[in-house]
Scaffold this active site. Structure first.
Site, short mmCIF file in Angstrom:
data_model
loop_
_atom_site.label_atom_id
_atom_site.label_comp_id
_atom_site.label_asym_id
_atom_site.label_seq_id
_atom_site.Cartn_x
_atom_site.Cartn_y
_atom_site.Cartn_z
N ASP A 289 -10.63 2.98 4.87
CA ASP A 289 -10.98 1.56 4.81
C ASP A 289 -12.49 1.34 4.95
OD1 ASP A 289 -9.11 -0.42 4.27
OD2 ASP A 289 -8.18 -0.26 6.25
N LYS B 247 0.84 -1.20 0.00
CA LYS B 247 0.00 0.00 0.00
C LYS B 247 0.87 1.26 0.00
CE LYS B 247 -3.79 -2.46 2.27
NZ LYS B 247 -4.53 -2.78 3.50
N GLN C 186 -4.13 -1.78 9.68
CA GLN C 186 -4.14 -3.09 9.05
C GLN C 186 -4.70 -4.14 10.01
OE1 GLN C 186 -3.44 -3.57 5.81
NE2 GLN C 186 -4.01 -5.71 5.97
N1 GUN Z 1 -7.16 -6.96 6.35
C1 GUN Z 1 -7.70 -7.64 5.33
N2 GUN Z 1 -8.23 -6.80 4.43
C2 GUN Z 1 -8.01 -5.55 4.88
C3 GUN Z 1 -8.30 -4.26 4.39
O1 GUN Z 1 -8.91 -4.05 3.33
N3 GUN Z 1 -7.90 -3.23 5.16
C4 GUN Z 1 -7.26 -3.42 6.34
N4 GUN Z 1 -6.92 -2.34 7.03
N5 GUN Z 1 -6.98 -4.59 6.83
C5 GUN Z 1 -7.35 -5.66 6.10
#
Ligand code: GUN
Length: 281
Positions: A120, A53, A97
């Site tokens: 998110d 990311k 995350q």
């Molecule tokens: N863990 C699995 N998918 C995601 C996501 O799209 N965002 C975040 N922050 N954690 C995740």
């Protein structure tokens, strides 16, 4: 006949190119989108995702910073970091995350993110907006799934969609998005009585359970759109939740793993971060 592959890498690249153009346009007005990514602990997959990311931000001209915290981080410490990021002008998006270490109160952490910076889409305010159909941040993987389906050119209205998995990150939000597209939606999970029978009804099948190759080719309706969200490591190889080999002989469209949903998640995160910056500007 084999299914058409839905090339998430290529579609994600188109979206990122578009984001890069809009970031450049914002730069002319002196605005630079900024993303803060928080990684707690040592989960190797999470580390890969966060690095990816942050790297993508760099490629698109988005400012980013990575906050790596030890496994022993307390909920309070994390709340404190989020409060500081909420207050900072140059940070438009905050991403925590998941999964967090088990001793951390995940919901309290997600609740602490400013909903206007919640790229998110996990804050209850944005979850609620999705539920009632108001504009807000939509979780990245579900948004990417809808984008992939859109690329098939298939009209969703009236179609039967089956979502396997009921997580807050994928299953529940993607079901709401499919409902908003006028699908008839079924959400299946570990207690579903006859999962193969439910799947066989699906014009659109979204597999998001995290069990390697659980969904077999003979569970798939001929011509269906099959979206495989699973990323499972088996013998040092990545496989999805769908048994690709048998499924591709029945489906009309199918996403590969890797190279399907995964790249779309990051592209939609970039889009959400751009959106956060432009709406705050
Ligand atoms: N863990 C699995 N998918 C995601 C996501 O799209 N965002 C975040 N922050 N954690 C995740």
């Amino acid at each position: 006949m084999t299914a058409q592959r839905l090339d998430g890498l290529a579609i994600a690249q188109q979206i990122k190119d578009e984001v890069a153009r809009e970031v450049a346009a914002l730069a002319e007005r002196g605005i630079r989108p900024g993303l803060a990514a928080i990684l707690v602990g040592t989960n190797p997959a999470s580390r890969v995702y966060v690095n990816s990311k942050v790297k993508t931000c760099g490629e698109l001209g988005i400012y980013s910073e990575k906050h790596e915290l030890p496994e022993t981080t307390t909920t309070e410490a994390l709340l404190h970091l989020i409060a500081r990021l909420n207050a900072r002008e140059e940070i438009d998006g905050i991403l925590v995350q998941l999964p967090l270490p088990r001793h951390i109160d995940t919901q309290r952490v997600l609740d602490a993110v400013d909903p206007a910076k919640d790229v998110d889409g996990f804050h209850p305010v944005n979850v609620g907006k999705l539920m009632v159909g108001e504009p807000g941040f939509v979780p990245c993987t579900p948004a990417g799934i809808i984008e992939l389906i859109r690329h098939t050119g298939i009209e969703l209205k009236g179609k039967k969609a089956v979502v396997v998995g009921r997580s807050n990150i994928v299953g529940k939000p993607v079901a709401l998005l499919l409902l908003a597209q006028h699908c008839t939606v079924t959400i299946c999970h570990s207690r579903t009585v006859d999962l193969p029978a439910e799947c066989r009804q699906a014009d659109v099948l979204v597999a998001a359970v995290g069990r390697p190759e659980m969904i077999k080719g003979d569970w798939i309706k001929p011509g269906a759109v099959v979206i495989d969200v699973g990323i499972n490591r088996v013998d040092n190889r990545l496989v999805g939740d769908v048994e690709f080999e048998s499924a591709q002989r029945v489906a009309g469209h199918i996403t590969p793993v890797p190279g399907g949903v995964g790249p779309m998640t990051i592209a939609m995160l970039m889009k959400n971060t751009l959106y956060a910056a432009s709406s705050r500007a």
